[in-house]
Design a protein around this motif. Structure first.
Motif, PDB file in Angstrom:
ATOM      1  N   PHE A 172      24.301  61.552  41.027  1.00 48.77           N
ATOM      2  CA  PHE A 172      22.857  61.285  41.096  1.00 48.77           C
ATOM      3  C   PHE A 172      22.032  62.417  40.467  1.00 48.77           C
ATOM      4  CE2 PHE A 172      18.754  60.251  43.231  1.00 48.77           C
ATOM      5  CZ  PHE A 172      18.661  58.961  42.764  1.00 48.77           C
ATOM      6  N   PRO A 173      22.207  62.655  39.180  1.00 50.35           N
ATOM      7  CA  PRO A 173      21.398  63.676  38.512  1.00 50.35           C
ATOM      8  C   PRO A 173      19.980  63.180  38.258  1.00 50.35           C
ATOM      9  CG  PRO A 173      22.742  62.532  36.912  1.00 50.35           C
ATOM     10  CD  PRO A 173      23.119  61.960  38.268  1.00 50.35           C
ATOM     11  N   THR A 174      19.110  64.116  37.871  1.00 54.15           N
ATOM     12  CA  THR A 174      17.757  63.771  37.434  1.00 54.15           C
ATOM     13  C   THR A 174      17.718  63.754  35.912  1.00 54.15           C
ATOM     14  OG1 THR A 174      16.748  64.736  39.381  1.00 54.15           O
ATOM     15  CG2 THR A 174      15.356  64.530  37.444  1.00 54.15           C
ATOM     16  N   ILE A 175      17.125  62.702  35.361  1.00 52.99           N
ATOM     17  CA  ILE A 175      16.974  62.593  33.908  1.00 52.99           C
ATOM     18  C   ILE A 175      15.503  62.827  33.585  1.00 52.99           C
ATOM     19  CG2 ILE A 175      17.225  61.104  31.892  1.00 52.99           C
ATOM     20  CD1 ILE A 175      19.383  59.541  33.405  1.00 52.99           C
ATOM     21  N   PRO A 176      15.147  63.995  33.048  1.00 48.97           N
ATOM     22  CA  PRO A 176      13.745  64.242  32.683  1.00 48.97           C
ATOM     23  C   PRO A 176      13.471  63.748  31.269  1.00 48.97           C
ATOM     24  CG  PRO A 176      15.020  66.279  32.505  1.00 48.97           C
ATOM     25  CD  PRO A 176      16.003  65.166  32.761  1.00 48.97           C
ATOM     26  N   VAL A 177      12.746  62.654  31.167  1.00 48.04           N
ATOM     27  CA  VAL A 177      12.388  62.142  29.840  1.00 48.04           C
ATOM     28  C   VAL A 177      11.345  63.092  29.249  1.00 48.04           C
ATOM     29  CG1 VAL A 177      11.317  60.213  28.599  1.00 48.04           C
ATOM     30  CG2 VAL A 177      12.949  59.776  30.454  1.00 48.04           C
ATOM     31  N   ALA A 178      11.624  63.613  28.060  1.00 43.06           N
ATOM     32  CA  ALA A 178      10.833  64.733  27.549  1.00 43.06           C
ATOM     33  C   ALA A 178       9.534  64.297  26.884  1.00 43.06           C
ATOM     34  CB  ALA A 178      11.675  65.544  26.559  1.00 43.06           C
ATOM     35  N   SER A 179       9.496  63.102  26.350  1.00 41.75           N
ATOM     36  CA  SER A 179       8.382  62.732  25.479  1.00 41.75           C
ATOM     37  C   SER A 179       7.795  61.391  25.869  1.00 41.75           C
ATOM     38  CB  SER A 179       8.902  62.668  24.029  1.00 41.75           C
ATOM     39  OG  SER A 179       8.115  61.804  23.246  1.00 41.75           O
ATOM     40  N   GLY A 180       6.524  61.224  25.547  1.00 43.59           N
ATOM     41  CA  GLY A 180       5.878  59.928  25.753  1.00 43.59           C
ATOM     42  C   GLY A 180       6.468  58.847  24.876  1.00 43.59           C
ATOM     43  N   ASP A 181       7.208  59.260  23.848  1.00 49.89           N
ATOM     44  CA  ASP A 181       7.896  58.291  22.994  1.00 49.89           C
ATOM     45  C   ASP A 181       9.232  57.857  23.581  1.00 49.89           C
ATOM     46  OD1 ASP A 181       6.137  57.856  20.792  1.00 49.89           O
ATOM     47  OD2 ASP A 181       6.498  59.953  20.258  1.00 49.89           O
ATOM     48  N   GLY A 182       9.553  58.375  24.762  1.00 54.36           N
ATOM     49  CA  GLY A 182      10.765  57.931  25.435  1.00 54.36           C
ATOM     50  C   GLY A 182      12.027  58.493  24.792  1.00 54.36           C
ATOM     51  N   GLU A 183      13.151  57.905  25.159  1.00 52.60           N
ATOM     52  CA  GLU A 183      14.457  58.373  24.696  1.00 52.60           C
ATOM     53  C   GLU A 183      15.358  57.179  24.408  1.00 52.60           C
ATOM     54  OE1 GLU A 183      14.771  62.454  27.387  1.00 52.60           O
ATOM     55  OE2 GLU A 183      15.930  60.688  27.990  1.00 52.60           O
ATOM     56  N   ILE A 184      16.329  57.420  23.526  1.00 48.89           N
ATOM     57  CA  ILE A 184      17.390  56.439  23.326  1.00 48.89           C
ATOM     58  C   ILE A 184      18.523  56.824  24.269  1.00 48.89           C
ATOM     59  CG2 ILE A 184      18.982  55.386  21.682  1.00 48.89           C
ATOM     60  CD1 ILE A 184      15.945  55.052  21.062  1.00 48.89           C
ATOM     61  N   TRP A 185      18.946  55.882  25.094  1.00 46.86           N
ATOM     62  CA  TRP A 185      20.076  56.129  25.995  1.00 46.86           C
ATOM     63  C   TRP A 185      21.288  55.348  25.505  1.00 46.86           C
ATOM     64  CZ3 TRP A 185      17.611  55.348  31.510  1.00 46.86           C
ATOM     65  CH2 TRP A 185      16.744  56.437  31.773  1.00 46.86           C
ATOM     66  N   ARG A 186      22.387  56.087  25.346  1.00 47.01           N
ATOM     67  CA  ARG A 186      23.658  55.455  25.021  1.00 47.01           C
ATOM     68  C   ARG A 186      24.478  55.398  26.297  1.00 47.01           C
ATOM     69  NH1 ARG A 186      25.014  58.275  19.132  1.00 47.01           N
ATOM     70  NH2 ARG A 186      24.208  56.510  17.946  1.00 47.01           N
ATOM     71  N   LEU A 187      24.588  54.206  26.861  1.00 46.67           N
ATOM     72  CA  LEU A 187      25.297  54.021  28.125  1.00 46.67           C
ATOM     73  C   LEU A 187      26.736  53.595  27.864  1.00 46.67           C
ATOM     74  CD1 LEU A 187      22.324  52.150  29.631  1.00 46.67           C
ATOM     75  CD2 LEU A 187      23.407  53.989  30.909  1.00 46.67           C
ATOM     76  N   GLN A 188      27.657  54.164  28.625  1.00 48.09           N
ATOM     77  CA  GLN A 188      29.087  53.897  28.450  1.00 48.09           C
ATOM     78  C   GLN A 188      29.711  53.635  29.810  1.00 48.09           C
ATOM     79  OE1 GLN A 188      32.027  54.609  25.989  1.00 48.09           O
ATOM     80  NE2 GLN A 188      32.717  53.458  27.755  1.00 48.09           N
ATOM     81  N   ASN A 189      30.276  52.450  30.015  1.00 46.04           N
ATOM     82  CA  ASN A 189      31.040  52.218  31.238  1.00 46.04           C
ATOM     83  C   ASN A 189      32.454  52.745  31.029  1.00 46.04           C
ATOM     84  OD1 ASN A 189      32.459  51.443  33.468  1.00 46.04           O
ATOM     85  ND2 ASN A 189      31.904  49.260  33.367  1.00 46.04           N
TER      86      ASN A 189
END
Ligand SMILES: [Cu+2]
Length: 718
Positions: A317-334
């Motif tokens: 359960f880490p915290t993900i701080p989105v840095a920018s108002g332009d958001g982020e691309i998340w690459r999710l991997q199961n």
């Protein structure tokens, strides 16, 4: 369905053990090993590692992880200080790169009691392993180097690398066991080399590295053995504006590797369970149960004081701080062995799932032609996503040639699945906007059930997401502009159109192309074993068994006489063979996948990608198997809808597993939704297709396939 029958209690949860404070730790990117001058040359060691990032009291389990370093000039030891990477790592590659890996097995032996496949193959207790680059479209070449040199493989999974410290595999007669398992190439001294050449026209996206040792795959992956592979840059296909003057920078990309581990208290502070049980905790939290932040408590009857950790990059359960108002691309991997996720990003203020734009699936960016009907997009995505309407761009006009954006509220991720999304703050109307102070969301899986005889994977919170307050988006956009590789691969110069300068070699006599208009039909089922004829779908030890069947179908939809093979467990001696096209150009086949069982399976094939098609779609449609235009969505794993037995007692000939037989299906006793795939083959080598629920793969649900250079050949192709 799991292979072993495990007890499942239904008592009230004891929550005290896991009611610990969840430590809000900032998420770490997986360490990056990037290629230089077209080469990435690494030493990769599989070894035990103590996992210290789990915060429930009393647990510091010993998992298995890869130790990775730049390959030293001499020896097979990483420099002091290099540690195992349970949380994963990233191999950063570019199209056209050469990936070289010296691979060393230093895993401990396995307790046979933890190994369902031990009864078939005692060698598995010595814990042999190997490597597979999942999703990469590369050659699967066997070793061609003569001893005593270290053998050199492409992405070849029929090798078993043994740790000599665990004993000599020659103590067993291989001929006794190698019909069911794949000790085709036994490497007794624990060291092999991999040499994997990426095509210059390889799609950019997210892939991964994991062991592919049949019989041990479930244990090895669930203990932590995996890492992510990236090819190219997101900016190649994703832009903030319609003219692509502003491309998404690599710095806006985050890699999120999802792993799970079931742990019971023990003398070492906890050891992984290995044989994963979906009933380890309840599917949804019980009243009064502690909030499931990255963990759920073991069922008090069956797993007292146990904990099931769901980590992101190895962190609970880490915290993900989105840095920018332009958001982020998340690459999710199961990267779980058998667990499936249904991923949502929930707005903590409204408790509603947020809209996410989908960029790519299984490492290939999507390319949806303008005017594609929403229903077609859902079908192309094989129902892996719950689609939502993307809010229209506020002011930026959309050029008529652009792909329409695809948005989702849910990502169904069965084992091995990857998806790329744009995570950005959106207002109540779904538009991208600046976030208010304290705006947060929760990345979570809402739980996923794989069918009437399947498994219920639990609902768990995975990470806390913080959005920056008052950061106006740089560009006033409603959606990213995606120029997907899914179309480029099929166009002139593309990997699946033009092909790859494959390793020279001869064709094989008896390996012939599928006749025009014919297709292959693959059956997923639970076999009846000759050794246990009275317990269909189970072996003589009471374990569920899994298998695949085969049939060739002609242009009129009729089975080709003599081609039917009933559902059987994996046998490496049975191989589907096909040659590349003239001039070693790629050859595209249509496969129809029939799931006879009453649970979902996850079809995966190595060395290629495929498109979901529909035999009733008009020829001009993107969904037509005859379409050569490509585009849409390309995948390397796809959920197979489960069968619905009907016709009363005539159906379900295998009551112990709830599975239909091929005869049931042909008699119409069993309603099946076939999944039809258009599969281009561009790479030579021996490889496999299988269910990526690794418990099922280990249990026999796999089949070998070989692609050879084009040559004149005559006899039957199977
Ligand atoms: Cu399966």
């Amino acid at each position: 369905m799991l292979r072993t029958s495990l007890m499942c209690g239904a008592a009230v949860f004891s929550v005290a053990v896991l009611a610990s404070e969840t430590h809000a730790r900032t998420i770490q990117e997986p360490p990056l090993f990037a290629s230089q001058n077209g080469v990435l040359d690494l030493l990769v060691i599989a070894a035990p590692q103590r996992v210290t990032t789990f915060t429930a009291p009393g647990f510091t389990p010993i998992g298995w992880a890869y130790e990775v370093c730049t390959r030293p000039d001499a020896g097979n030891v990483c420099p002091q200080g290099a540690t195992g990477l349970y949380g994963g790592f990233r191999l950063g590659l570019q199209p056209g790169d050469l990936l070289k890996m010296r691979f060393v097995n230093q895993l401990p032996p396995v307790n046979p009691a933890k190994l369902t496949s031990y009864v078939y193959d005692p060698l598995l207790a010595l814990n042999p392993t190997n490597l597979h680059t999942h999703g990469l479209v590369v050659e699967a070449t066997a070793n061609t180097v003569a001893p005593p040199a270290v053998p050199v493989y492409g992405d070849f999974i029929f090798t078993s690398v043994f740790n000599p410290a665990n004993g000599n595999p020659a103590i067993y007669s291989l001929s006794t066991y190698n019909t069911l398992h794949q000790h085709v190439d036994v490497i007794a001294n624990g060291v092999v080399d991999y040499r994997i050449q990426l095509p210059a026209n390889h799609p950019s996206g997210a892939y991964w590295l994991h062991p592919h040792m049949h019989g041990n795959a479930m244990n090895q992956v669930s203990a932590g053995l995996s890492g992510i592979i990236s090819v190219g840059s997101v900016g190649k296909y994703a832009c903030y504006d319609s003219q692509c003057n502003s491309r998404v920078p690599d710095g806006s990309v985050r890699h999120l590797i999802l792993k799970d581990m079931q742990v019971m208290p023990g003398p070492n502070g906890g050891a992984p369970m290995f044989q994963e049980d979906a009933a380890f905790c309840q599917a949804t939290p019980m009243p009064g149960e502690a909030v499931r932040n990255g963990v759920c408590a073991g069922d008090p009857a069956a797993y007292p004081h146990g904990a099931w950790f769901f980590s992101v990059n190895g962190q609970q359960f880490p915290t993900i701080p989105v840095a920018s108002g332009d958001g982020e691309i998340w690459r999710l991997q199961n990267a779980s062995g058998s667990a499936s996720y249904d991923i949502q990003l929930t707005n903590d203020q409204t408790a509603q799932p947020m809209i996410m734009q989908l960029l790519s699936v299984d490492g290939v960016s999507i390319a949806i032609p303008p005017g594609t009907a929403p229903g077609d997009i859902v079908e192309l995505g094989a129902a892996r996503f719950h689609f939502a309407t993307c809010p229209a761009a506020s002011t930026t006009p959309t050029a008529s040639s652009e792909s329409p954006p695809v948005c989702v509220t849910d990502l169904v991720m069965m084992p091995s699945a990857r998806a790329e999304i744009w995570a950005v703050w959106r207002g109540a109307d779904g538009h991208v906007t600046s976030a208010p102070a304290g705006a947060t969301a929760t990345l979570r899986t809402v739980g996923f059930t794989t069918g009437p005889s399947g498994d219920s994977w639990p609902a768990v919170n995975l990470a806390k997401v913080q959005f920056p307050a008052g950061h106006a988006p740089r560009l006033n956009h409603g959606a990213l502009n995606i120029h997907g590789d899914a179309l480029a691969t099929m166009q002139p110069g593309g990997l699946f159109e033009t092909g790859f300068p494959n390793t020279p070699g001869a064709g094989i006599t008896g390996c012939k192309a599928l006749p025009p208009g014919h297709h292959r039909r693959i059956y997923f089922g639970n076999p009846t074993l000759a050794s246990a004829p009275n317990t269909p779908g189970m072996d003589q030890y009471g374990n569920a068994v899994f298998g695949l069947g085969y049939e060739e179908i002609d242009q009129n939809g009729a089975p080709v006489a003599g081609t039917l093979a009933d559902v059987t467990m994996f046998n490496p001696a049975n191989v589907i063979c096909l040659p590349l096209g003239p001039g070693n150009r790629p050859v595209t086949e249509v496969w129809e996948i029939i799931n006879l069982t009453t649970e979902l399976h996850n079809f995966h094939i190595h060395q290629t990608k495929f498109r979901v098609v529909n035999t009733t779609a008009p020829q001009g449609s993107l969904l037509s198997p005859k379409s050569t235009q490509g585009g849409g969505v390309m995948e390397d794993n796809v959920p197979l809808p489960y069968a619905v037995p009907g016709k009363l007692s005539q159906a379900v000939r295998i009551p112990s597993s709830g599975s239909c037989t091929i005869a049931d299906y042909k008699a119409g006793y069993c309603a099946v939704t076939p999944v039809v795939l258009q599969i281009p083959f561009a790479m030579v080598g021996e490889f496999v297709y299988h269910c990526h629920i690794l418990d099922h793969e280990d249990g026999g649900m796999m089949h070998a396939i070989q692609v050879v250079p084009s040559a004149i050949s005559t006899a039957s192709g199977r």
